[in-house]
Each structure stands twice: as structure tokens, then as C-alpha cells.
Design a protein around this motif. Structure first.
Motif, PDB file in Angstrom:
ATOM      1  N   TYR A  45       0.840  -1.201   0.000  1.00 46.58           N
ATOM      2  CA  TYR A  45       0.000   0.000   0.000  1.00 46.58           C
ATOM      3  C   TYR A  45       0.872   1.247   0.000  1.00 46.58           C
ATOM      4  CZ  TYR A  45      -3.479  -3.445   1.301  1.00 46.58           C
ATOM      5  OH  TYR A  45      -4.296  -4.551   1.311  1.00 46.58           O
ATOM      6  N   THR A  46       0.442   2.229  -0.771  1.00 50.92           N
ATOM      7  CA  THR A  46       1.190   3.477  -0.847  1.00 50.92           C
ATOM      8  C   THR A  46       0.202   4.603  -1.128  1.00 50.92           C
ATOM      9  OG1 THR A  46       3.103   4.573  -1.851  1.00 50.92           O
ATOM     10  CG2 THR A  46       1.684   3.301  -3.317  1.00 50.92           C
ATOM     11  N   SER A  57      -4.847   6.915  -2.028  1.00 48.09           N
ATOM     12  CA  SER A  57      -4.221   5.755  -1.402  1.00 48.09           C
ATOM     13  C   SER A  57      -4.400   4.576  -2.346  1.00 48.09           C
ATOM     14  CB  SER A  57      -4.882   5.458  -0.056  1.00 48.09           C
ATOM     15  OG  SER A  57      -4.243   4.365   0.566  1.00 48.09           O
ATOM     16  N   LYS A  59      -3.693   0.478  -3.607  1.00 53.75           N
ATOM     17  CA  LYS A  59      -3.417  -0.931  -3.378  1.00 53.75           C
ATOM     18  C   LYS A  59      -2.662  -1.433  -4.596  1.00 53.75           C
ATOM     19  CE  LYS A  59      -5.792  -5.387  -2.893  1.00 53.75           C
ATOM     20  NZ  LYS A  59      -7.132  -6.047  -2.865  1.00 53.75           N
ATOM     21  N   CYS A  60      -1.435  -1.876  -4.391  1.00 54.93           N
ATOM     22  CA  CYS A  60      -0.548  -2.229  -5.502  1.00 54.93           C
ATOM     23  C   CYS A  60      -0.260  -3.728  -5.511  1.00 54.93           C
ATOM     24  CB  CYS A  60       0.768  -1.466  -5.386  1.00 54.93           C
ATOM     25  SG  CYS A  60       0.558   0.314  -5.343  1.00 54.93           S
ATOM     26  N   ASN A  73      -7.236   2.012  -2.753  1.00 63.43           N
ATOM     27  CA  ASN A  73      -7.231   1.359  -1.449  1.00 63.43           C
ATOM     28  C   ASN A  73      -8.576   1.580  -0.759  1.00 63.43           C
ATOM     29  OD1 ASN A  73      -6.340   0.032   0.827  1.00 63.43           O
ATOM     30  ND2 ASN A  73      -4.932   1.628   1.493  1.00 63.43           N
ATOM     31  N   GLN A 538       3.095   5.169   3.594  1.00 58.80           N
ATOM     32  CA  GLN A 538       3.628   4.670   2.335  1.00 58.80           C
ATOM     33  C   GLN A 538       4.597   3.517   2.606  1.00 58.80           C
ATOM     34  OE1 GLN A 538       6.348   7.169  -0.172  1.00 58.80           O
ATOM     35  NE2 GLN A 538       4.609   7.125  -1.553  1.00 58.80           N
ATOM     36  N   GLN A 599      -4.165  -1.417   6.467  1.00 61.17           N
ATOM     37  CA  GLN A 599      -3.854  -1.159   5.059  1.00 61.17           C
ATOM     38  C   GLN A 599      -3.299   0.252   4.832  1.00 61.17           C
ATOM     39  OE1 GLN A 599      -7.192  -4.275   3.264  1.00 61.17           O
ATOM     40  NE2 GLN A 599      -7.120  -2.202   2.462  1.00 61.17           N
ATOM     41  N   CYS A 600      -2.546   0.697   5.831  1.00 59.81           N
ATOM     42  CA  CYS A 600      -1.773   1.936   5.739  1.00 59.81           C
ATOM     43  C   CYS A 600      -2.633   3.189   5.646  1.00 59.81           C
ATOM     44  CB  CYS A 600      -0.807   1.876   4.543  1.00 59.81           C
ATOM     45  SG  CYS A 600       0.484   0.639   4.752  1.00 59.81           S
TER      46      CYS A 600
END
Length: 784
Positions: A45-46, A57, A59-60, A73, A538, A599-600
Motif C-alpha cells: 500500500y502506498t 491511497s 493498493k498495488c 485502497n 507509504q 492497510q496503511c
């Protein structure tokens, strides 16, 4: 070599979902690719840092070490679960052929773009040695340290450690509020907007002035439509029938650069018809203050208290004296000095700016101005929301921001649910829910040198600067009159640049350092921000590509070369933990561990309703009131705001006979300034710069659609194709800003932009405004 999407997929093993582009062929192409090679898959997550303000945000999905898919995200507040085409296109841009892969040393002339690859040790040693040498000769102030506004991790700590002059993102006259127009009325702490965009659902009317939200702030589009569905009337005031204008309830086209005239005409109607909120104006503005006839200054007593005329005692009293009822209008004598209330003086001042006058200047029908003003002033909560890159980029933009804020104050729309005034893009407010983040502190002996002049003045001013260290596309994007900027750059003893892509500014550096993208890091935790009432963390998504290093790592290793690394955090996680180390209740329970588990992303401990500033009606001015009159500008003859024709882009300018077209350079959904200028997926949709021109102007010049044209003035020129359009007024042309020079047939947009600065801008909060839009040009067909 051009990289097609098909070849990229073969190389990377996957692809991002690209749904917001909305073409069936892309969707058919994506689905099978996304399903391939699911083994060795991980999720990270970044957030997206480029300068669109969205801060999505993400989700990668990573397969076999490669970024292959980006999705929005999950947010605690589901309204923010969005990502736009710029974010999605990062799957390609991370692997772009334009990536800077290794440190470089210039071997040609500045601007030629001739470099040889060198090692990190040689690059950092060279920079450290040159900075040490130049500082030793001329002092720390001889080093200019700067970053563009889209840089995720500015190297500000190192700038302070070496005592360089530092110019951050707020030093470029970003918008009317930040440039000072709004803060003249409200005080220096308001730099963006008074009401969160999610509060538009509580408005009866929203005026979007030079604000193409649906084009440039895509991830906030839902809040626009939420408001419309709730019954909010949306009005777009813009010379162009923009994407946003097409979705509004009303479009009001005005002559470019005349926003101030519209506000003056509206204020005339409000004052002369007494459509203002009397109790609000009496209690929370400077309207009852007394102006001395002899020196035009505000009357105060011996204790420096502002005086008003008290109706109850029929005498002058301090504004905060108990039991008083200040007169809003009237003329009086105090100790032999004639005085009148600010409201009385303002009403007299505004008489010249009739609706008929405003209609003539703005080219808006008088009845439209009258109806709009009545609806704004009397129709309940209403909001004025200007854009970035619109009315804020004119020579006199401080007046525009000032007048809009006064209009909002007269009608009681500041500190009001459903009201508001300010920059209506990028989901910003003046404070958001106030959160006191922690910090990484340096010993008191370390501080940047004071800035000698505003950043945009540096190329033409006499300064101490001998070296320039910067992150981002600074030379190309941040200073008008590009040719003058390049002459200044060529005069410097040393230039070093940190960037991810080989943009225009890189070509003028002596040493180039390749930075990671925002998806790469040497560390598991990379950075943290406070955005949209949430804390976003991040994570590292993939390992650094090629020989690139993160901005954090570059600062750390350069500090080591300079013998200063002991003052920096050891890791980005140390810095993140310092930011979260705060007693603020809004941050309670938000830790690195908690963010990882969520999830950041975590919402601040703040109320759920939209943020509205100044509900207490206490403002940041000296008087704590909204100040309609400002003594600071007496010598500029605008203690009350006055109408001034644009500096250059005006029919009243003799230069207009030679260059009769106003050049607009709006933001586009395909770029965030120059970021994504080279994004190949986006270039397949928006593949070249096109000068937009009205059919009347094109016919007068014998220009056909898609022909190559030259746009020019005395400062420079550029050549590209044209596009004949019916959605904007005659007398103007447009080219979206941010294109790299290589996409023009010749020249660059920045060659023609207006470098003139309003002298009174030195009194504004962030210095003079950069008048990019206050520009005149001519257009001709390129023969052959």
C-alpha cells in the motif's frame, strides 16, 4: 524506443487496471493480462504524491518483483476510494525509458543534454565538494535549495544544515489565498479554503470561478455531483465552456482577467441594496471601525484599541467594550478629527463600480450580474470556490482574492455551514481538522538563510546565489520567461538536480541524481502524510530500479559526505514515528503498527461532519475581524480594493495592437504540471500539445484545423499544431500547461509567459504573484 502497452506487458508480466480511461479496447486488453502469472504475488500500500493534490491511497499488486496493477485502497471513509488515470498510468511510467537510471555528469554545454554515467560516490563527492567550496567562498546564502510542489520528500533538513537559501512549494504564488489576497482580509493563517469540499452539499449555491474541478481534481468529482443531487446550484464563471461548465446549472463567460470587476459590481449591489448580513458585519468585520479623514488611518485610542461609534452612548468606544452597539454607518467627529465608518467609506468607494460598469468590463450582461448577486446574497448559504491556474495567475490576483473574501464576509458566508470561500480544488481547507503533527527538530544553530528575493524574481535580481540544488522540474515549470531563466542558470557555478525522469530541467545540471519513483524504496516504510482527515502511510512496493535511490537516501548519503548525517533520521520510519509522536488527541491510537494493520490508512480522531473553519468567527488579523480596509496598502492607493486592468493581457495595453490574443495555460487531467508529460499510456489519448483557437480568430489568420502554428511575442515563441474549437471566447488561445519542450516542434510554452511582478506583491504573505496567464501573444501559420 517507443514502448507499446503490449510490449510493456510482455516485459513486466502484468498491467494496471485502467478503468477511468473508459475505452472498451483497453478493458479487453487488460483483463487477460491481469490474470497472468499470479504466482509470487504480493500486495503493498502506498499513496500518490504528484502535485494533483488528490493524494490517492493505492493498493498495488506486485508479481515477480514488478508492479503490475494499481487499485484504489479501502478508506475508512468510502467517499475517498478513488484513483484517476494519472495514478493508474504509473504502472507504465515507473518503467519508462525516460527514467534516470544512473548518476550523470554533464560533458556538453548546459542545455545540450550531453552526459556520461558516473558512480554514486563520484556524484555525491562532486556535489559535496562543490557546495563546500562555494559556501566557503560566499557563505551558505550563495546556495539556492528548492523543490517543486510535487516532490514527496523535500530535502529541507539538509538545506537548514548547510544554511542555504531555501524556497519551498509555497514561494511561487500558488493561488490567490496563498499569494495573500485572501489573507489580507482574514489573516495570515488562511491559505486555502474555509470549508471542506464535502460541505458543498449544505450550500444552496456554489460559484466555481475559473475552477475546472471535473478536469483537474478528478477524485473530488463525486463531491460536486453529491452537491448537485442534494439541490445545490452549481454556477461556473469561466471564459471557457469547460468540462465543469458543461455539468453546471449555469455558465457565465467573462472576459479573461476581469474577475475583480465582477466582484466589485456584486459588492456594489450588496451594499447599495443592503443585502449584507447586518449583525454578522457589525460583530465580525471591521465595517464599524472609524477611518480618520486627515490621514486615512483607522482610529485607535491611546491603548491602541480600535474605536467604533457606540450607538448606546453616542460616543467613541473600544470595539470590545461591554454593552456597546457599534454604528455601521455614519460620519462623526472625535477630538476634532472627522471620521467615518469603514462601511460608509466602502459604500462611497464602491459607487463607481456599478453593475452597468461591471457588465461593460466583464462583458457579462448586467441582468446576469444582478440576478447572480441577489441569489448569492439572499439565497441562503453560498460558496465562492476558485481554481488553481485560473484567476490566481494574473498580475492583480491579490485584488481578486481580496474582493471574493470581502463579498463572502459581507454576506456572512465565512464561518458558516454551507458557506465558504477559497481554493476549491485538491480537497483543501484552511486548516482541515487541526492536527499538530510531531516533527524532526534540529539544534537551534541550524537554519536556512533568509530568502533574498521571491523565487520567481531570482533570474532577474541581484542575489548572492552561485549554486542551485533542486528536486523536480524547477527551471522549466516554476519561472516565467524561460529564455531569461536559462541565461541565469548558465551564469551559475554549479547546478545539481534530483529527479526520476529526464525532464527539461535535467539538461541544465552539472550533476544529475536518479531518484526512485514513489513506489520504490530501500526501506519497508517510506513516508507519511496527513490528507483528507486521514493519515496515509507509504510502504515499499518494489525495490529501487536501476541505480536509483529514494530522496530520503540521497539526502542521507549527501549529508554523510558533508559530515552532517548525525542530525538526520536513520531511516524513514524514524522520521514517520517522529511525525506521529504528538499529544494531539486527533492522532491518538495512530501508530506505525496500527497503520500497517489497517492497510496503511486511518482516519484522524475528528468529527465526521465536513470541516468548516472560523465557526467561532475569530480571524487571524490583528483585530480578529474580517478587515475590509487595510492601511498597509494606503501608499499603493488600494486600502479598499480598486479595479485595475490586467498588466499585459488587456485591450487597454498598447502592446495589444501587436499581440491581440490572450494566452491561457490551464491544467489538464492528463498531467499534474509537467508530471506525466511523458506517460506513454496517456500520450496515446492526449499525444501532443494543441493550441486551441476560436474559429473567428483562426479564419482571420488563414489557419486550418490541425495545421502547425507559431505562437509568439517579444519574449519568445513555440510551434505546435492547432485545434479550432467553439467552446471559448474569441480573442484568446489556450494550451494546457506542463508539456515538456520535446513535444513542441520548436520552442516552449514557457518562453512567452509574462514575468512582470506587481510591486505591492512584496507585502503579500508569500510574495509577488506569478502572472503566467496575464500574457499576450499572436498566432500565425507555419508555412511549409
Amino acid at each position: 524506443m517507443e514502448i507499446s502497452r503490449r510490449n510493456f506487458i510482455k516485459a513486466s508480466g502484468g498491467l494496471a487496471a485502467f478503468g477511468m480511461i473508459g475505452t472498451g479496447s483497453l478493458n479487453r486488453w487488460i483483463r487477460p493480462a491481469a490474470a497472468e502469472g499470479a504466482e509470487e504475488e504480493k500486495i503493498a500500500y502506498t499513496f500518490h504524491p504528484p502535485n494533483c493534490g488528490g493524494r490517492c491511497s493505492m493498493k498495488c499488486t506486485v508479481r515477480k518483483g514488478k508492479l503490475v496493477k494499481i487499485e484504489p485502497n479501502e478508506w475508512p471513509d468510502g467517499h475517498h476510494k478513488k484513483v484517476c488515470l494519472r495514478g493508474l498510468s504509473e504502472v507504465e511510467r515507473v518503467y519508462s525509458p525516460d527514467r534516470l537510471k544512473t548518476p550523470l555528469k554533464r560533458v556538453g554545454e548546459r542545455g545540450e543534454g550531453k552526459f556520461v554515467a558516473i558512480s554514486w560516490d563520484e556524484a555525491l563527492t562532486t556535489i559535496a565538494d562543490k557546495l563546500t567550496e562555494i559556501k566557503g567562498k560566499y557563505g551558505g546564502k550563495s546556495i539556492l535549495w528548492s523543490n517543486s510542489s510535487g516532490v514527496q520528500y523535500p530535502m529541507s533538513t539538509l538545506a537548514a544544515l548547510i544554511g542555504a537559501q531555501e524556497h519551498g512549494a509555497l514561494d511561487f504564488g500558488i493561488d490567490m489565498s496563498q499569494a495573500g489576497g485572501q489573507s489580507i482580509v482574514m489573516g495570515p493563517f488562511n491559505i486555502t479554503n474555509t470549508n471542506e469540499i464535502t460541505d458543498w452539499v449544505n450550500s444552496n449555491l456554489v460559484l466555481l470561478v475559473g475552477n475546472n474541478l471535473l478536469e483537474t481534481s478528478l477524485t473530488d468529482a463525486a463531491f460536486f455531483f453529491d452537491a448537485k443531487e442534494k439541490g445545490t446550484k452549481m454556477v461556473c464563471i469561466d471564459p471557457v465552456f469547460s468540462t465543469t461548465a458543461a455539468k453546471c446549472d449555469q455558465w457565465i463567460p467573462l472576459r479573461p482577467g476581469t474577475d475583480s470587476a465582477l466582484y466589485l459590481g456584486m459588492i456594489h449591489l450588496v451594499l447599495n441594496n443592503q443585502w449584507y448580513d447586518q449583525e454578522y458585519v457589525r460583530s465580525y468585520t471591521s465595517a464599524p471601525f472609524l477611518i480618520r479623514e486627515d490621514n486615512q488611518r483607522i482610529l485607535r485610542d491611546e491603548g491602541n484599541n480600535y474605536l467604533v461609534w457606540d450607538k448606546n452612548s453616542d460616543s467613541p468606544r473600544p470595539v470590545d467594550a461591554p454593552g456597546i452597539l457599534p454604528e455601521l454607518e455614519g460620519e462623526f467627529t472625535v477630538n476634532g478629527v472627522k471620521v467615518k465608518t469603514v462601511l460608509t467609506a466602502f459604500t462611497e468607494h464602491i459607487r463607481q463600480y456599478t453593475p452597468a460598469w461591471a457588465a461593460k468590463v466583464t462583458e457579462i450582461p448586467e441582468e446576469v450580474i444582478t440576478d447572480l448577486t441577489r441569489e448569492y446574497a439572499l439565497g441562503g448559504p453560498a460558496s465562492i470556490q476558485w481554481g488553481l491556474g485560473g484567476p490566481d495567475k494574473w498580475y492583480h490576483s491579490d485584488t481578486t482574492g481580496r474582493l471574493a473574501t470581502i463579498l463572502a464576509g459581507l454576506t456572512g458566508n465565512i464561518g458558516r455551514v454551507g458557506g465558504g470561500v477559497g481554493q476549491g480544488t485538491q480537497h483543501v481547507t484552511c486548516w482541515s481538522w487541526v492536527t499538530a503533527m510531531g516533527s524532526w527538530d534540529l539544534p537551534p544553530e541550524f537554519a536556512p538563510a533568509p530568502a533574498e528575493v521571491p523565487f520567481s524574481d531570482i533570474p532577474t535580481a541581484s542575489t548572492s546565489i552561485k549554486a542551485f540544488f533542486f528536486q523536480g522540474n524547477m527551471l522549466h515549470q516554476m519561472i516565467p520567461d524561460y529564455n531569461t531563466s536559462l541565461k541565469w542558470a548558465d551564469s551559475l557555478e554549479f547546478i545539481a538536480v534530483v529527479d526520476n525522469q529526464h525532464c527539461d530541467s535535467v539538461n541544465y545540471a552539472d550533476i544529475v541524481l536518479p531518484a526512485c519513483s514513489s513506489f520504490e524504496s530501500e526501506y519497508d516504510i517510506a513516508y507519511l502524510i496527513n490528507e483528507r482527515n486521514h493519515i496515509l502511510l507509504q510502504q515499499k512496493v518494489i525495490e529501487p530500479l536501476f541505480e536509483s535511490k529514494s530522496d530520503f537516501q540521497i539526502e542521507k548519503e549527501l549529508a554523510q559526505k558533508l559530515g552532517l548525517d548525525q542530525y538526520l533520521p536513520e531511516t524513514p520510519e524514524d522520521y514517520v514515528r517522529a511525525l506521529l509522536n504528538s499529544p494531539d488527541p486527533a492522532l491518538q491510537g495512530i501508530t506505525v503498527e496500527a497503520l500497517k494493520a489497517n492497510q496503511c490508512i486511518m482516519r484522524l480522531n475528528v468529527p465526521d461532519q465536513p470541516y468548516v473553519a472560523y465557526l467561532d468567527r475569530v480571524f487571524g488579523t490583528e483585530s480578529t475581524k474580517l478587515e475590509f480596509y487595510n492601511e498597509l496598502f494606503l501608499e499603493d492607493h488600494c486600502a479598499f480594493p480598486v479595479w485595475e486592468e490586467p498588466n499585459e493581457a488587456s485591450p487597454a495595453n498598447p502592446l495589444y495592437q501587436k499581440y491581440p490574443l490572450m494566452l491561457g495555460s490551464p491544467h489538464a487531467r492528463f498531467r499534474a504540471h509537467s508530471t506525466f508529460s511523458n506517460a506513454r499510456w496517456l500520450l496515446q489519448i492526449n499525444n501532443e500539445p494543441l493550441v486551441r483557437i476560436n474559429p473567428i480568430d483562426a479564419q482571420a489568420r488563414g489557419i486550418q484545423n490541425k495545421e502547425f502554428v507559431e505562437v509568439f511575442n517579444d519574449r519568445g515563441s513555440f510551434q505546435c499544431r492547432c485545434q479550432i474549437v467553439n467552446d471559448m471566447r474569441p480573442g484568446m488561445v489556450q494550451l494546457s500547461e506542463g508539456w515538456w519542450s520535446r513535444y513542441f516542434q520548436k520552442g516552449d510554452l514557457q518562453e512567452v509567459t509574462n514575468p512582470n511582478k506587481n510591486p505591492r506583491g512584496k507585502k503579500l504573505l508569500y510574495g509577488p504573484i506569478v502572472a503566467f496567464l496575464d500574457t499576450l501573444v499572436e498566432v500565425k501559420k507555419v508555412e511549409g
